[in-house]
Motif scaffolding. Structure first.
Motif, PDB file in Angstrom:
ATOM      1  N   ALA A   1       2.639  -5.128  -0.748  1.00 42.48           N
ATOM      2  CA  ALA A   1       2.253  -6.408   0.201  1.00 42.48           C
ATOM      3  C   ALA A   1       0.665  -6.240   0.632  1.00 42.48           C
ATOM      4  O   ALA A   1       0.077  -7.288   0.425  1.00 42.48           O
ATOM      5  CB  ALA A   1       3.132  -6.247   1.281  1.00 42.48           C
ATOM      6  N   GLU A   2       0.263  -5.052   0.826  1.00 40.06           N
ATOM      7  CA  GLU A   2      -1.208  -5.017   1.155  1.00 40.06           C
ATOM      8  C   GLU A   2      -1.965  -5.624   0.043  1.00 40.06           C
ATOM      9  O   GLU A   2      -3.043  -6.020   0.152  1.00 40.06           O
ATOM     10  CB  GLU A   2      -1.694  -3.620   1.494  1.00 40.06           C
ATOM     11  CG  GLU A   2      -0.949  -3.381   3.089  1.00 40.06           C
ATOM     12  CD  GLU A   2      -1.315  -1.970   3.558  1.00 40.06           C
ATOM     13  OE1 GLU A   2      -1.929  -1.161   2.584  1.00 40.06           O
ATOM     14  OE2 GLU A   2      -1.041  -1.593   4.541  1.00 40.06           O
ATOM     15  N   ARG A   3      -1.444  -4.821  -1.062  1.00 40.41           N
ATOM     16  CA  ARG A   3      -2.481  -5.231  -2.536  1.00 40.41           C
ATOM     17  C   ARG A   3      -2.116  -6.691  -2.621  1.00 40.41           C
ATOM     18  O   ARG A   3      -3.272  -7.307  -3.106  1.00 40.41           O
ATOM     19  CB  ARG A   3      -1.867  -4.392  -3.647  1.00 40.41           C
ATOM     20  CG  ARG A   3      -2.264  -2.853  -3.562  1.00 40.41           C
ATOM     21  CD  ARG A   3      -1.848  -2.044  -4.599  1.00 40.41           C
ATOM     22  NE  ARG A   3      -2.574  -2.456  -5.713  1.00 40.41           N
ATOM     23  CZ  ARG A   3      -2.399  -1.665  -7.046  1.00 40.41           C
ATOM     24  NH1 ARG A   3      -1.579  -1.001  -6.977  1.00 40.41           N
ATOM     25  NH2 ARG A   3      -3.095  -2.163  -7.971  1.00 40.41           N
ATOM     26  N   LEU A   4      -0.883  -7.438  -2.705  1.00 37.52           N
ATOM     27  CA  LEU A   4      -0.869  -8.810  -2.816  1.00 37.52           C
ATOM     28  C   LEU A   4      -1.676  -9.448  -1.952  1.00 37.52           C
ATOM     29  O   LEU A   4      -2.178 -10.827  -2.173  1.00 37.52           O
ATOM     30  CB  LEU A   4       0.521  -9.270  -2.879  1.00 37.52           C
ATOM     31  CG  LEU A   4       1.356  -8.522  -4.125  1.00 37.52           C
ATOM     32  CD1 LEU A   4       3.044  -8.837  -3.978  1.00 37.52           C
ATOM     33  CD2 LEU A   4       1.047  -9.187  -5.388  1.00 37.52           C
ATOM     34  N   GLU A   5      -1.725  -9.360  -0.632  1.00 37.99           N
ATOM     35  CA  GLU A   5      -2.356 -10.124   0.437  1.00 37.99           C
ATOM     36  C   GLU A   5      -3.960  -9.924   0.078  1.00 37.99           C
ATOM     37  O   GLU A   5      -4.615 -10.954   0.708  1.00 37.99           O
ATOM     38  CB  GLU A   5      -1.976  -9.636   1.792  1.00 37.99           C
ATOM     39  CG  GLU A   5      -0.494 -10.149   1.827  1.00 37.99           C
ATOM     40  CD  GLU A   5      -0.194  -9.339   3.247  1.00 37.99           C
ATOM     41  OE1 GLU A   5      -0.593  -8.492   3.848  1.00 37.99           O
ATOM     42  OE2 GLU A   5       1.090  -9.858   3.791  1.00 37.99           O
ATOM     43  N   ALA A   6      -4.231  -9.141  -0.361  1.00 41.61           N
ATOM     44  CA  ALA A   6      -5.803  -8.906  -0.787  1.00 41.61           C
ATOM     45  C   ALA A   6      -6.196  -9.663  -2.005  1.00 41.61           C
ATOM     46  O   ALA A   6      -7.310  -9.661  -2.341  1.00 41.61           O
ATOM     47  CB  ALA A   6      -6.194  -7.388  -0.940  1.00 41.61           C
TER      48      ALA A   6
END
Length: 339
Positions: A290-295
């Motif tokens: 989720a952190e990578r997608l939100e970035a």
């Protein structure tokens, strides 16, 4: 153009539907069971890849016809059907039939171009017309027009005891509006937008003005909405490979990580004469993914996804992945069943 931040609204998954050529029924049944599981988990859509002369689903429309009778809510799509293998009129009949059977849940995704390995297969596929076949965008437009109900025959009426229609039957109103185009190049993105299609963007794009995958995909999404009659409301679905490991066993995690590592070199620079770029597979806990997608600036521009399942995993792996996506990853991205 600045990126926005659109909470995830529609959740889907995409599978190739692998099977053992010595016992193909089990693999097809496993795919149907996965779609049923997706519906129970609240997924909004399930998509099948199209694989000709391989040990993956060669006839997604037939499989989706079966799936339509084992589900009641989940939307069913192809991502994508390469039209070079298809007669648009016959495909329109099949698509309309499955859409009617499903109650209007079909989302056909298509692409153009000559069939893969065309020189080797054309004698079997088009023995009399191989050099005359048109693999251009016009093939898509023929399909669109036929799905819309355009005249397909100069004859209609009654002959003897039989009644004939001038259009494709059954006619399924609204199906043409649910047609998606799988585009990798900017030219295809703009063409799809100008003709009012929906856009499937995946983990593969064509390097044109940039060698950066995320930058290229973001530019394509912006261009699509800029040229689409619906503007910012135009539908775009992103299809990255995500493999959450929340409930995975130690052995599964190790295998998933090794799979992603083996594919990482191809993501570092454009590949082949066509300069195709691939996004890295995302493996980790749902929180990490989720952190990578939100970035990811392109992900922030979409509110629907069809996360792709890796090609070569086992049935239990797919069950674990689609379950973790629905129960952990997607909620972390703002999704809820029925949202």
């Amino acid at each position: 153009m600045p990126t926005t931040n659109r909470p995830l609204h529609r959740l889907g998954f995409l599978t190739i539907g692998l099977f053992d050529p010595a016992a193909p029924r089990a693999g097809h049944e496993a795919t149907l069971e996965l779609i049923e599981l997706g519906e129970r988990l609240g997924y909004d859509s399930a998509w099948l890849r199209h694989r000709h002369l391989q040990h993956g689903i060669s006839s997604p429309v037939a499989v989706l016809a079966a799936a339509s009778q084992r589900t009641s809510r989940i939307e069913l799509g192809t991502a994508v059907t390469p039209l070079g293998w298809e007669n648009p009129l016959r495909l329109a009949e099949d698509l309309a039939t499955v859409d009617v059977l499903s109650g209007g849940r079909l989302n056909p995704g298509v692409s153009i171009g000559p069939p893969m390995h065309y020189d080797e297969v054309k004698a079997a596929l088009y023995p009399d017309t191989a050099d005359a076949e048109d693999f251009s965008y016009e093939r898509v437009l023929r399909l669109v027009r036929l799905l819309q109900g355009e005249r397909a025959s100069s004859f209609s009426g009654t002959q003897g005891i039989e009644t004939f229609s001038e259009r494709v039957e059954p006619h399924s109103p609204g199906l043409a509006d649910r047609l998606w185009y799988g585009a990798a190049s900017m030219r295809s993105v703009v063409w799809a937008a100008e003709h009012g299609l929906n856009l499937l963007t995946s983990s593969v794009v064509k390097a044109e003005d940039s060698d950066d995958f995320d930058e290229t995909q973001l530019a394509q999404i912006h261009a699509f909405r800029a040229h689409h009659p619906a503007g910012e409301a135009a539908r775009v679905s992103q299809g990255l490979v995500v493999v959450p490991t929340d409930s995975a066993t130690r052995e599964q995690r190790a295998r998933y990580e090794a799979y992603a590592a083996s594919r990482l070199p191809r993501t570092r620079e454009p590949q082949g004469p066509a300069r195709m770029m691939f996004a890295p597979d995302l493996v980790g806990t749902s929180e990490q993914i989720a952190e990578r997608l939100e970035a990811n600036p392109a992900f922030r521009e979409v509110d629907e996804v069809a996360f792709a399942l890796p090609f070569t995993f086992e049935r239990d792996d797919y069950v674990q992945i689609v379950t973790d996506v629905a129960e952990h990853l997607a909620p972390a991205l703002g999704w809820a069943p029925g949202s």
